[in-house]
Design a protein around this motif. Structure first.
Motif, PDB file in Angstrom:
ATOM      1  N   ASN A  48      -1.279 -17.156  -4.021  1.00 25.89           N
ATOM      2  CA  ASN A  48      -0.400 -16.654  -2.981  1.00 25.89           C
ATOM      3  C   ASN A  48       0.205 -17.839  -2.245  1.00 25.89           C
ATOM      4  O   ASN A  48      -0.456 -18.493  -1.437  1.00 25.89           O
ATOM      5  CB  ASN A  48      -1.174 -15.754  -2.011  1.00 25.89           C
ATOM      6  N   ALA A  49       1.468 -18.107  -2.523  1.00 25.33           N
ATOM      7  CA  ALA A  49       2.129 -19.306  -1.975  1.00 25.33           C
ATOM      8  C   ALA A  49       2.295 -19.239  -0.469  1.00 25.33           C
ATOM      9  O   ALA A  49       2.520 -20.268   0.185  1.00 25.33           O
ATOM     10  CB  ALA A  49       3.493 -19.487  -2.638  1.00 25.33           C
ATOM     11  N   MET A  50       2.196 -18.047   0.122  1.00 27.61           N
ATOM     12  CA  MET A  50       2.392 -17.898   1.568  1.00 27.61           C
ATOM     13  C   MET A  50       1.128 -18.178   2.368  1.00 27.61           C
ATOM     14  O   MET A  50       1.156 -18.202   3.598  1.00 27.61           O
ATOM     15  CB  MET A  50       2.898 -16.485   1.878  1.00 27.61           C
ATOM     16  N   VAL A  51      -0.012 -18.393   1.683  1.00 32.51           N
ATOM     17  CA  VAL A  51      -1.306 -18.545   2.355  1.00 32.51           C
ATOM     18  C   VAL A  51      -1.732 -20.004   2.390  1.00 32.51           C
ATOM     19  O   VAL A  51      -1.602 -20.726   1.403  1.00 32.51           O
ATOM     20  CB  VAL A  51      -2.384 -17.707   1.636  1.00 32.51           C
ATOM     21  N   THR A  52      -2.233 -20.419   3.552  1.00 34.08           N
ATOM     22  CA  THR A  52      -2.937 -21.689   3.656  1.00 34.08           C
ATOM     23  C   THR A  52      -4.400 -21.389   3.967  1.00 34.08           C
ATOM     24  O   THR A  52      -4.715 -20.388   4.610  1.00 34.08           O
ATOM     25  CB  THR A  52      -2.342 -22.572   4.767  1.00 34.08           C
ATOM     26  N   PHE A  53      -5.298 -22.249   3.501  1.00 31.57           N
ATOM     27  CA  PHE A  53      -6.735 -22.045   3.673  1.00 31.57           C
ATOM     28  C   PHE A  53      -7.274 -22.934   4.793  1.00 31.57           C
ATOM     29  O   PHE A  53      -6.738 -24.007   5.050  1.00 31.57           O
ATOM     30  CB  PHE A  53      -7.464 -22.346   2.362  1.00 31.57           C
ATOM     31  N   PRO A  54      -8.352 -22.483   5.453  1.00 31.41           N
ATOM     32  CA  PRO A  54      -9.057 -21.206   5.258  1.00 31.41           C
ATOM     33  C   PRO A  54      -8.288 -20.055   5.884  1.00 31.41           C
ATOM     34  O   PRO A  54      -7.497 -20.263   6.813  1.00 31.41           O
ATOM     35  CB  PRO A  54     -10.387 -21.438   5.972  1.00 31.41           C
ATOM     36  N   ARG A  55      -8.539 -18.829   5.390  1.00 37.24           N
ATOM     37  CA  ARG A  55      -7.823 -17.658   5.884  1.00 37.24           C
ATOM     38  C   ARG A  55      -8.742 -16.446   5.938  1.00 37.24           C
ATOM     39  O   ARG A  55      -9.381 -16.090   4.942  1.00 37.24           O
ATOM     40  CB  ARG A  55      -6.631 -17.348   4.987  1.00 37.24           C
ATOM     41  N   ILE A  56      -8.825 -15.825   7.116  1.00 29.18           N
ATOM     42  CA  ILE A  56      -9.513 -14.542   7.266  1.00 29.18           C
ATOM     43  C   ILE A  56      -8.587 -13.460   6.715  1.00 29.18           C
ATOM     44  O   ILE A  56      -7.431 -13.366   7.119  1.00 29.18           O
ATOM     45  CB  ILE A  56      -9.860 -14.256   8.738  1.00 29.18           C
ATOM     46  N   LEU A  57      -9.087 -12.637   5.778  1.00 28.61           N
ATOM     47  CA  LEU A  57      -8.277 -11.597   5.170  1.00 28.61           C
ATOM     48  C   LEU A  57      -8.189 -10.361   6.069  1.00 28.61           C
ATOM     49  O   LEU A  57      -8.876 -10.270   7.077  1.00 28.61           O
ATOM     50  CB  LEU A  57      -8.875 -11.200   3.816  1.00 28.61           C
ATOM     51  N   GLY A  58      -7.333  -9.416   5.666  1.00 27.50           N
ATOM     52  CA  GLY A  58      -7.357  -8.105   6.296  1.00 27.50           C
ATOM     53  C   GLY A  58      -6.068  -7.672   6.959  1.00 27.50           C
ATOM     54  O   GLY A  58      -5.737  -8.167   8.044  1.00 27.50           O
ATOM     55  N   HIS A  59      -5.327  -6.769   6.274  1.00 28.18           N
ATOM     56  CA  HIS A  59      -4.128  -6.192   6.896  1.00 28.18           C
ATOM     57  C   HIS A  59      -4.050  -4.674   6.718  1.00 28.18           C
ATOM     58  O   HIS A  59      -3.100  -4.057   7.187  1.00 28.18           O
ATOM     59  CB  HIS A  59      -2.858  -6.861   6.347  1.00 28.18           C
ATOM     60  N   GLU A  60      -5.042  -4.067   6.069  1.00 28.81           N
ATOM     61  CA  GLU A  60      -5.112  -2.607   5.933  1.00 28.81           C
ATOM     62  C   GLU A  60      -6.286  -2.136   6.791  1.00 28.81           C
ATOM     63  O   GLU A  60      -7.435  -2.189   6.370  1.00 28.81           O
ATOM     64  CB  GLU A  60      -5.314  -2.223   4.464  1.00 28.81           C
TER      65      GLU A  60
END
Length: 334
Positions: A48-60
């Protein structure tokens, strides 16, 4: 407080993060359940090119109000629009904030809701008389509902939806909810069976049925009035244009994984409306909630697994190893 975070490609853990404070003008929510989709899988895989790490998930998101006010008392079950809008880009100035040039989606460009508490602007919150499982389905379904709105689907239309994954199911349910004669197209009989319960009147399995022949039969030789592409393959991008009727509408939700070569003569000869569809608007959230509250969607058949937060990394790894095994995974936080 606990949170589920992807540290790097293929590495995810439950970690401790600072407790959230209720920011000014926002509402403190206790997160109860969060769904995972293909975007989360791609983030975990490092694709996923739009994500930088670290990243907490969750949009649903399914949550409940901790500190309420007059019209949103404590304990109210809610879901959330996970998008931002800048208010000054061309899309925002036209009132189409779903396509904001500077959008930051929770769990993608900014940290998401797979944590114990979150603070959210009031205008992003949608209360509903739904279970937490149903609330987790609202946001992914809105993407398909927005595509149907972009395609101006009406009750006298025949609508062909390419793909019966989570987004495609939303487009099928939206088209059926609007009264359209809806065709589901996929290569998987299990997905097609769920699509039928979501409102599709016609099913085409392209592993054994000729797509053009079947669509011509269903539409009386005209082709569908609206074609909604929810797969993202060059072949289905082309088929949507080839199969749609003259003066029809083509709506693209997915991204093609590689450049697509078209016979552009069809764009002009058929005088097509070719439309992109991104995210969702407030009216899409309200329409999905109305549909779910009416019991018009196969919730149980859509959800493959529900796991506690502690098992989120394990099941995300299993999903990565075998993508066909799961349709929708939900993580229970409390």
């Amino acid at each position: 407080m606990k949170a589920f975070r992807v540290e790097a490609a293929g590495v995810a853990n439950v970690v401790e993060v600072p407790a959230i404070r209720n920011r000014h003008g926002e509402v403190l929510l206790r997160v109860r359940m969060v769904g995972m989709c293909g975007t989360d899988l791609n983030t975990y895989r490092g694709r996923n090119a739009m994500v930088t790490f670290p990243r907490i998930l969750g949009h649903e998101i399914a949550a409940e109000v901790v500190e309420g006010d007059g019209d949103l008392p404590a304990g109210t079950a809610v879901t959330i629009s996970p998008y931002t809008s800048c208010g000054i880009c061309p899309a925002c100035l036209r009132g189409r904030i779903n396509a904001c040039q500077r959008n930051e989606t929770m769990g993608v460009q900014r940290d998401g809701a797979m944590t114990e508490y979150i603070s959210v602007p009031r205008d992003k919150i949608y209360p509903a008389k739904l279970s937490f499982k149903e609330l987790c389905l609202v946001e992914p379904l809105t993407v398909g509902f927005h595509a149907a709105a972009r395609g101006r689907v009406q009750s006298n239309d025949k609508v062909a939806v390419f793909g019966c994954g989570g987004v495609g199911l939303g487009a099928i349910a939206a088209s059926a909810f609007r009264g359209a004669d809806t065709v589901a197209i996929d290569m998987d009989d299990t997905k097609l069976a769920v699509a039928s319960k979501a409102g599709a009147k016609h099913l085409i399995n392209t592993t054994r049925d000729d797509l053009h022949t079947e669509l011509q039969k269903i539409t009386g030789g005209r082709g569908p009035d609206v074609a909604i592409e929810a797969i993202g393959l060059p072949s289905t991008f082309r088929q949507a244009v080839e199969e749609v009727s003259y003066t029809g509408r083509v709506v693209y939700i997915g991204y093609a994984k590689e450049p697509v070569a078209y016979e552009t003569r069809l764009f002009v000869q058929k005088e097509l409306d070719i439309l992109g569809s991104r995210n969702a608007l407030a009216e899409d959230f309200r329409e999905v909630i109305k549909m779910l509250e009416a019991g018009d969607f196969p919730v149980e058949e859509t959800v493959s697994a529900i796991v506690p937060l502690e098992d989120a990394a394990q099941i995300l790894g299993e999903w990565s190893d075998n993508p066909a095994r799961f349709t929708k995974i939900m993580v229970q936080l409390s």
